[in-house]
Write an enzyme that holds these catalytic residues in place. Structure first.
Site, PDB file in Angstrom:
ATOM      1  N   HIS A  14       0.810  -1.221   0.000  1.00 44.20           N
ATOM      2  CA  HIS A  14       0.000   0.000   0.000  1.00 44.20           C
ATOM      3  C   HIS A  14       0.837   1.261   0.000  1.00 44.20           C
ATOM      4  O   HIS A  14       0.498   2.240  -0.661  1.00 44.20           O
ATOM      5  CB  HIS A  14      -0.935  -0.036   1.202  1.00 44.20           C
ATOM      6  N   CYS A  41      -4.594  -0.071 -21.984  1.00 49.50           N
ATOM      7  CA  CYS A  41      -4.386   0.545 -20.674  1.00 49.50           C
ATOM      8  C   CYS A  41      -3.318  -0.145 -19.827  1.00 49.50           C
ATOM      9  O   CYS A  41      -3.213   0.114 -18.641  1.00 49.50           O
ATOM     10  CB  CYS A  41      -5.697   0.616 -19.893  1.00 49.50           C
TER      11      CYS A  41
HETATM   12  C1  PEP Z   1      -3.362  -4.960 -17.139  1.00 52.45           C
HETATM   13  O1  PEP Z   1      -3.434  -6.130 -16.813  1.00 52.45           O
HETATM   14  O2  PEP Z   1      -2.719  -4.566 -18.144  1.00 52.45           O
HETATM   15  C2  PEP Z   1      -4.063  -3.932 -16.366  1.00 52.45           C
HETATM   16  C3  PEP Z   1      -4.135  -2.689 -16.790  1.00 52.45           C
HETATM   17  O3  PEP Z   1      -4.576  -4.271 -15.172  1.00 52.45           O
HETATM   18  P1  PEP Z   1      -3.684  -4.549 -13.859  1.00 52.45           P
HETATM   19  O4  PEP Z   1      -2.282  -4.112 -14.152  1.00 52.45           O
HETATM   20  O5  PEP Z   1      -4.318  -3.788 -12.773  1.00 52.45           O
HETATM   21  O6  PEP Z   1      -3.812  -6.028 -13.715  1.00 52.45           O
END
Ligand code: PEP
Ligand code: MG
Length: 755
Positions: free
Chosen positions: A368, A681
Site C-alpha cells: 500500500h 491501458c
Molecule cells: C493490465 O493487466 O494490463 C491492467 C491494466 O490491469 P492490472 O495491471 O491492474 O492487472
C-alpha cells in the site's frame, strides 16, 4: 554481592558501568575492567567481549578465559555459539553449551570446564558490533532478569563503540562504529523519480548520553508523560476524523490503542527505568526485543502485531525526544525517509511536501505504501536487505527510483553524475509541462487520446498536472487494499463521487474489483492456490460472490447519478461471463429505479481484454459490450505464459515482437469490424517506443501511469503515424518472432521521433 536480578542490583551495575565509561585510561584497560566488573556482579566464572572485525568475531577482552587468547581467538561470522548470537541478534541462554550443535571448541581459550552460557548481541541501530558472553562452570539456566541485565550492559557497550569511546583500541577502526564509506544497495523501484538528500530514520534511537539515568525518578516521570501523550494522541485520532485515507479504519486505531494500553508493555518499560536506564534507553531496549522477534518470525499475523508494537515504541521515542508524531518530526528540507517498512497512513502523515524520497528495507511494489508513494509522486525504492544496518541518520543519500537503487554517502563523482541526471529530468519535466495543454496530434494529423491510470482519490489531481483527457483505468481495488476492513457502501460511493467530481467533464472508466492473483486483502482469508495468476481472481470472484460485485455496482451507479458512467470488468474470459456481469449492472439499475433513485444519464459497460480467449471472441461481443480496453500487463503474461511478477521471466519476452504485435493488430481489426471502441491501458502504453507501435497498429486511445503522459505526448507530437505504420508492418511481417525493439529504436531515432 548484590544480585543483578534485583532492581537495586541493576542500578549498581549501571552506576559501575558509568564509572568505567567516564574514567579515562586506555580502551583495553576499560574493557578489561568492564569484564571483571560484570563477572563479579553477575557471579559468573567468565565474562568475555567479542567484537566483530571484518569477517570475524574477535575476543577483545575476557575475565575467566585464558588471557593469551585475547586478540588471538577469532571466530568466523557464523562459527560457534558466538556466531549464532550475532547471526540471530537474539540472546542465547544454555545450561550446557557443550551439548549444543553449534558449540565450537577453541582449546587456546581454556573454556572446557564451563557449561552454562549466556550470550547477548552488542547491537545498535540494527548493526551488530559483537557479542557479550558470561559463562559458569555449573550447568544452570540464567534467569530472565540476568538476561536483561546483560542486554543492558551490551546496549551501553554498543553505544560506547558507536560513539568512538574506544577509539584508541588497536584494530577497533575495523569495527566500523559509524559506516562512512560509499555504499550501493540494489533494490526494487517502487515509485519513479530520482532524488538527492539526507537520510532521516523513521525509527530514531536514543543518544549515548541518555542511556543511564541521572535520576531514575525523573526518568519514570518522563516515561509516564510520554506514555500519556502517545495514548491521548491515538485517542484523539480515534475521536477525530480517521478518514484521512479512506482505509484507516477505527478497527486499526482501536487495536493500536489496545496495544498502547497493554500493561505488560508498560511493565517492561517501567522495569527498564527502575533498573537505572534512561526512559529513552528503556524504550529502545524493548524495541530491540520486538525487532529481534520480528526478524525471526515468519508468521504474517505475528509480524503484523510486532510491527505495530515497534511502531508504538517509535512513537514513544519521538514523544520522549519532544517531537510529536511523524508530522512534527524535525526534518531537513531534503529528507529521504529510511524505514524497515511503512504503512500508507504513516507515509501520508509525513506528507508529500516534506519528503523527497523513501527507502525501505522491506516493502513490495504492490504494498500500500508503494501505491500511495506513486500517487503522491514520491520516488520510492524498497526490498533492500541490510539497509537499516548500513545507513545512519544524516547520511547523504541518492535514491534512484528509475533503476531501483540507493547510493549511501556517494563519492563526489557519483553525486555529480546524479545531479546531471536530476537536471535532465527536470528539464524534461518542464518540457512536458509546456506541452500539456497541446492536443496530442501526430505530424500527419492523427488525433490521439491520452488518459490516466489511477487508483486513489489522490491520483486524480494528476489529470490537470499532466494534461490527460480522462481516466482510462480506475483500479477500484486500491481502496480495498489500503483499507484494513472491507470498505462499506458509503465509503465506496463517496470515493467514486469524489473522483467523478474531480474529473469534471473528462470521462472516467471504473474497473470493477480486480482482486486475487497477487492482490490479496489483509482481511479476507483466501485459500492458497497453486497458481494464483490462473486462479480465482478478478471477475471470476465477482461472479461467484455476486454480493460483493453488486455492492460495488450499486455504489458506482449511485455516485454517477445524473452523470455518465463507464464500467469495465477485468479478466473476462468468455462472452457468457461478460453477459452475466452485465446482467448484474442491469439488476442494480432496476433496483435503484424501483426505489426512485436517480440514474446515470448514460451508461457504457465494457470488458478488459486480458485473457487470450476473449481476444478471439470480439465478433461475438458485438452488441453486448460497449467498449474494450486491452490490459497488456495481463494479456502478455497469458500470451507468453510468463508470470508478470516473476523477475526471472517477466522481461524475457517482448511485447514489441511480431507474434504479440500481430495479436494486437488482430484485436484492433476485430474491434473495428464490430464497431467497438478499443483502448490500451497496460503499463506499456506509457512508454514512447511501445506507443509508436500501438499508434502504428491503429490504436488511438492510450491510458497510462501519470509519469508516462508527458513522454508519450512529446512522442506523438513528433510522430508520422502513416510512416510508422508502414515501417512497423514491414518489421512485423519480416521478423521471425524476435523483438523488433532495436530496429524500431533505430527507425524512430533516424526519423527524429522524440523517444
Ligand atoms: C493490465 O493487466 O494490463 C491492467 C491494466 O490491469 P492490472 O495491471 O491492474 O492487472
Ligand atoms: Mg490486469
Amino acid at each position: 554481592m548484590v544480585s543483578p536480578a534485583s532492581i537495586g542490583g541493576s542500578r549498581i551495575l549501571l552506576r559501575k558501568l558509568r564509572e568505567i565509561m567516564e574514567t579515562g585510561g586506555q580502551a583495553q584497560e576499560r574493557l578489561d575492567r568492564l569484564v571483571s566488573m560484570v563477572a563479579a556482579t553477575m557471579v559468573a566464572d567468565v565474562c568475555s567481549i567479542y567484537l566483530t572485525r571484518g569477517a570475524f568475531h574477535e575476543l577483545f577482552a575476557t575475565q575467566g578465559l585464558a588471557a593469551e587468547a585475547v586478540h588471538k581467538t577469532r571466530l568466523k561470522q557464523s562459527e560457534g555459539l558466538v556466531g549464532l548470537v550475532a547471526e540471530t541478534a537474539q540472546p542465547l541462554n544454555l545450561a550446557d553449551a557443550q551439548s549444543h550443535e553449534r558449540f565450537a571448541y577453541r582449546p587456546e581459550t581454556g573454556e572446557a570446564p564451563f557449561h552454562a552460557f549466556l550470550g547477548v548481541p552488542i547491537v545498535r541501530s540494527e548493526r551488530t558490533f559483537g557479542v557479550l558472553v558470561v559463562q559458569n562452570r555449573v550447568q544452570r539456566s540464567y534467569g530472565e532478569d540476568e538476561v536483561e541485565a546483560l542486554q543492558t550492559i551490551a546496549m551501553v557497550l554498543a553505544e560506547m563503540v558507536a560513539s568512538g569511546a574506544f577509539g584508541d583500541l588497536s584494530g577497533l577502526a575495523e569495527v566500523e562504529a559509524r559506516p562512512s564509506r560509499p555504499d550501493l544497495l540494489q533494490g526494487r523501484a517502487f515509485s519513479d523519480g530520482i532524488c538527492i538528500g539526507t537520510a532521516v530514520l523513521h525509527e530514531p534511537h536514543a543518544p549515548l548520553g541518555r542511556v543511564i539515568a541521572d535520576d531514575p525518578l525523573k526518568e519514570e516521570q518522563r516515561l509516564d508523560a510520554a506514555l500519556r501523550q502517545v495514548r491521548s494522541a491515538l485517542q484523539e485520532m480515534l475521536d477525530g476524523d480517521p478518514g484521512r485515507i479512506s482505509g484507516v479504519s477505527r478497527d486499526v486505531l482501536e487495536t493500536f490503542l489496545m496495544l498502547a494500553a497493554d500493561p505488560s508493555w508498560e511493565a517492561k518499560l517501567k522495569h527498564g527505568v527502575r533498573a537505572g536506564l534512561s526512559a529513552d534507553a528503556a524504550v529502545e531496549r524493548v524495541r530491540g526485543e520486538h525487532r529481534a522477534k520480528l526478524n525471526a518470525s515468519r508468521d504474517p499475523y505475528l509480524r503484523e502485531r510486532l510491527h505495530d508494537l515497534e511502531d508504538l515504541d517509535n512513537r514513544l521515542l519521538r514523544a520522549l525526544a519532544g517531537v510529536d508524531g511523524a508530522s512534527a518530526h524535525s526534518m531537513p528540507p531534503d529528507a529521504i525517509l529510511v524505514a524497515r517498512q511503512l504503512g500508507p497512513a504513516e507515509l501520508l502523515d509525513y506528507g508529500a511536501d516534506r519528503l523527497k524520497g523513501v527507502a525501505l528495507e522491506e516493502g513490495a511494489n504492490n504494498a500500500h505504501a508503494a501505491i500511495v508513494a506513486r500517487a503522491l509522486g514520491i520516488p520510492m525504492v524498497g526490498s533492500m536487505p541490510g539497509l537499516l544496518s548500513r545507513v545512519e541518520d544524516g547520511d547523504a543519500l541518492v535514491l534512484d527510483g528509475e533503476r531501483g537503487e540507493v547510493r549511501l554517502r556517494p563519492e563526489p563523482a557519483v553525486l555529480h553524475a546524479y545531479k546531471q541526471r536530476v537536471a535532465l529530468r527536470s528539464a524534461r519535466a518542464a518540457e512536458f509541462a509546456r506541452i500539456k495543454d497541446i492536443p496530442p496530434v501526430t505530424q500527419d494529423g492523427e488525433r490521439m487520446t491520452l488518459m490516466l491510470n489511477a487508483g486513489l482519490a489522490l491520483d486524480v489531481h494528476h489529470l490537470d498536472e499532466v494534461g490527460a483527457e480522462g481516466i482510462g483505468l480506475f483500479r477500484t481495488e486500491f481502496q480495498f487494499m489500503v483499507s484494513e476492513t472491507l470498505p462499506r457502501l458509503e465509503a465506496q460511493t463517496a470515493l467514486y463521487r469524489d473522483v467523478l467530481e474531480a474529473a469534471g467533464p473528462r470521462p472516467v472508466t471504473f474497473r470493477t474489483l480486480d482482486l486475487g492473483g497477487d492482490k490479496v486483502l489483509p482481511y479476507v482469508t483466501a485459500e492458497r492456490e497453486e497458481n494464483p495468476a490462473l486462479g480465482w481472481r478478478a471477475v471470476r470472484i465477482g461472479l461467484d460472490r455476486p454480493a460483493l460485485l453488486r455492492y460495488q455496482l450499486r455504489a458506482l451507479i449511485s455516485a454517477a447519478a445524473g452523470r455518465r458512467l463507464r464500467v469495465m470488468f477485468p479478466l473476462v474470459t468468455t462472452v457468457g461471463e461478460f453477459d452475466e456481469a452485465r446482467a448484474l449492472v442491469d439488476r442494480e439499475l432496476e433496483w435503484r429505479q424501483s426505489r426512485g433513485g436517480k440514474l446515470p444519464h448514460h451508461i457504457e459497460v465494457g470488458a478488459m481484454v486480458e485473457a487470450p480467449a476473449l481476444a478471439w471472441s470480439i465478433p461475438d461481443l458485438k452488441g453486448r459490450a460497449d467498449f474494450l480496453s486491452i490490459g497488456t500487463n495481463d494479456l502478455m503474461q497469458y500470451f507468453f505464459a510468463a508470470d508478470r511478477g516473476n523477475p526471472r521471466v517477466c522481461e524475457r519476452y517482448d511485447i514489441l515482437s511480431p507474434p504479440a504485435l500481430r495479436f494486437l493488430k488482430r484485436i484492433r481489426d476485430d474491434a473495428d469490424a464490430a464497431g467497438m471502441q478499443v483502448s490500451i491501458c497496460g503499463e506499456a502504453a506509457g512508454r514512447p517506443l511501445e506507443a509508436i507501435a500501438f499508434a502504428a497498429l491503429g490504436f488511438r486511445r492510450l491510458s497510462m501511469p501519470a509519469s508516462g503522459v508527458g513522454p508519450v505526448k512529446k512522442l506523438i507530437l513528433s510522430l508520422d503515424a502513416g510512416q510508422a505504420a508502414k515501417a512497423v508492418t514491414r518489421m512485423m511481417n519480416a521478423g521471425a518472432g524476435a523483438s523488433i525493439r532495436a530496429e524500431l529504436t533505430e527507425f524512430a531515432t533516424k526519423n527524429g521521433y522524440a523517444l
